[in-house]
Design a protein around this motif. Structure first.
Motif, short mmCIF file in Angstrom:
data_model
loop_
_atom_site.label_atom_id
_atom_site.label_comp_id
_atom_site.label_asym_id
_atom_site.label_seq_id
_atom_site.Cartn_x
_atom_site.Cartn_y
_atom_site.Cartn_z
N LEU A 38 0.83 -1.21 0.00
CA LEU A 38 0.00 0.00 0.00
C LEU A 38 0.86 1.25 0.00
CD1 LEU A 38 -2.76 1.37 0.18
CD2 LEU A 38 -2.65 1.11 2.67
N MET A 39 1.90 1.27 0.81
CA MET A 39 2.77 2.44 0.88
C MET A 39 3.51 2.64 -0.45
SD MET A 39 5.44 3.48 3.91
CE MET A 39 6.76 2.36 3.43
N THR A 40 3.93 1.54 -1.08
CA THR A 40 4.61 1.63 -2.37
C THR A 40 3.66 2.14 -3.44
OG1 THR A 40 6.03 -0.23 -1.75
CG2 THR A 40 5.95 0.35 -4.08
N ALA A 41 2.42 1.65 -3.44
CA ALA A 41 1.41 2.10 -4.42
C ALA A 41 1.14 3.59 -4.26
CB ALA A 41 0.13 1.29 -4.25
N ARG A 42 1.06 4.05 -3.04
CA ARG A 42 0.83 5.48 -2.79
C ARG A 42 2.00 6.32 -3.29
NH1 ARG A 42 -0.33 6.95 3.03
NH2 ARG A 42 -0.78 8.95 2.02
N LEU A 43 3.23 5.78 -3.11
CA LEU A 43 4.41 6.49 -3.61
C LEU A 43 4.36 6.60 -5.13
CD1 LEU A 43 7.30 7.68 -3.19
CD2 LEU A 43 8.14 5.34 -3.48
N LEU A 44 4.06 5.50 -5.82
CA LEU A 44 4.02 5.49 -7.28
C LEU A 44 2.89 6.36 -7.82
CD1 LEU A 44 4.74 1.70 -7.92
CD2 LEU A 44 6.32 3.63 -8.17
N GLY A 87 1.94 9.10 -6.52
CA GLY A 87 2.20 10.49 -6.18
C GLY A 87 1.46 10.96 -4.95
N GLU A 88 0.87 10.03 -4.21
CA GLU A 88 0.12 10.38 -3.01
C GLU A 88 0.97 10.41 -1.75
OE1 GLU A 88 -3.89 8.09 -4.71
OE2 GLU A 88 -2.96 7.47 -2.81
N LEU A 89 2.22 9.97 -1.88
CA LEU A 89 3.12 9.91 -0.72
C LEU A 89 4.47 10.50 -1.11
CD1 LEU A 89 3.38 8.79 2.23
CD2 LEU A 89 4.36 6.73 1.22
N ALA A 90 4.94 11.44 -0.32
CA ALA A 90 6.23 12.09 -0.61
C ALA A 90 7.37 11.11 -0.41
CB ALA A 90 6.42 13.30 0.30
N HIS A 91 8.45 11.32 -1.20
CA HIS A 91 9.61 10.44 -1.08
C HIS A 91 10.15 10.42 0.34
CE1 HIS A 91 9.56 10.76 -5.48
NE2 HIS A 91 10.27 9.63 -5.48
N GLU A 92 10.17 11.59 0.99
CA GLU A 92 10.70 11.68 2.34
C GLU A 92 9.87 10.83 3.31
OE1 GLU A 92 11.82 15.17 -0.04
OE2 GLU A 92 9.92 14.20 0.44
#
Length: 270
Positions: free
Chosen positions: A8-14, A16-21
């Motif tokens: 889930l966290m990886t999907a949010r990153l891809l 654009g819903e989760l900042a790289h930091e």
């Protein structure tokens, strides 16, 4: 963090819903949690205080928890040692370390797991311990003692199947262990072997009673009481099937004797 949370966290990153930091902070927290299981507090100062690092008792711990503990120990530069590791856990640990540590080994008979930091150089054994079994049924406990002694960097000789049912066998092997700094005797049934060995050697004899025996053996209680009642003054006793404890005590005695001998020899050279 479990697998679903990671996906889930990886999907949010891809997406654009989760900042790289924030992704990196979450991953860092997950790795830290894996390396420091919440129910475990590792004692990294034990080697300085007591001479040897902390040993992992495997029963009651999951394979992933044991793996995380071993990773942390190796990262700290100490030799990892875990006892009472089932074959399933042993296989898991070997696979866990196979790609990055070629020192990992599992002894299925003793049910112990060992691994050294890759950068740690092997040292010459110091001192000598003999491990003597009354019968081959005592081998699993004796192997746990042997693995412990060798993990401690102490020289070890094994002498098997010389119990009192064939008393002529022990004196024939005497030259192999008479010069030991300590002797570990592993025996079940009536467990008379430590008393016999104690009458031959000028060093401590550590009796390890095993649960080998028929009904009146009471799971090793008869062997324990027999060893406790030994008339040999140099015999002491640990718990039933406690191969680790017997090996550890013998290893402490032998390693200190080896260190003192090395110091004397160095003084003579100077």
């Amino acid at each position: 963090m479990n697998q679903d949370e990671l996906k889930l966290m990886t999907a949010r990153l891809l997406a654009g819903e989760l900042a790289h930091e924030d992704f990196l902070a979450g991953m860092s927290a997950a790795l830290e949690a894996a390396a420091n299981p919440p129910a475990v507090t590792l004692d990294f100062d034990r080697q300085r205080r007591c001479g040897f690092p902390e040993v992992v008792y495997g029963e009651g711990k999951s394979a992933t928890t044991i793996a995380a503990i071993i990773d942390k120990l190796l990262a700290s530069g100490v030799r990892a040692y875990a006892t009472r590791i089932s074959p399933e856990k042993g296989e898991f640990l070997l696979k866990h370390l196979s790609s990055r540590n070629d020192t990992a080994r599992y002894n299925e008979l003793a049910q112990v797991f060992r691994a050294d930091p890759p950068s740690l150089k092997a040292a010459e054994p110091k001192g000598k311990v003999a491990i003597i079994t009354a019968g081959t049924s005592d081998l699993p406990v004796a192997e746990e003692a042997r693995e412990t002694v060798e993990w401690m960097g102490v020289g070890c000789v094994m002498i098997h199947d010389v119990g009192v049912a064939g008393p002529h066998r022990l004196p024939l092997r005497l030259p192999e262990f008479i010069d030991s700094d300590a002797v570990v005797c592993v025996a079940g049934m009536e467990a008379a072997l430590p008393s016999i060995v104690g009458g031959y050697v000028p060093c401590p004899v550590i009796g390890v009673p095993t649960s080998v025996g028929y009904g009146a053996n009471f799971g090793g209680v008869a062997a324990l009481l027999s060893m406790l009642n030994s008339c040999a003054a140099n015999v002491t006793v640990v718990n039933i099937n406690a191969g680790f404890k017997g090996g550890y005590l013998a290893g402490l005695i032998a390693s200190r004797a080896g260190e003192k001998l090395a110091a004397r020899e160095a003084g003579d050279d100077n």
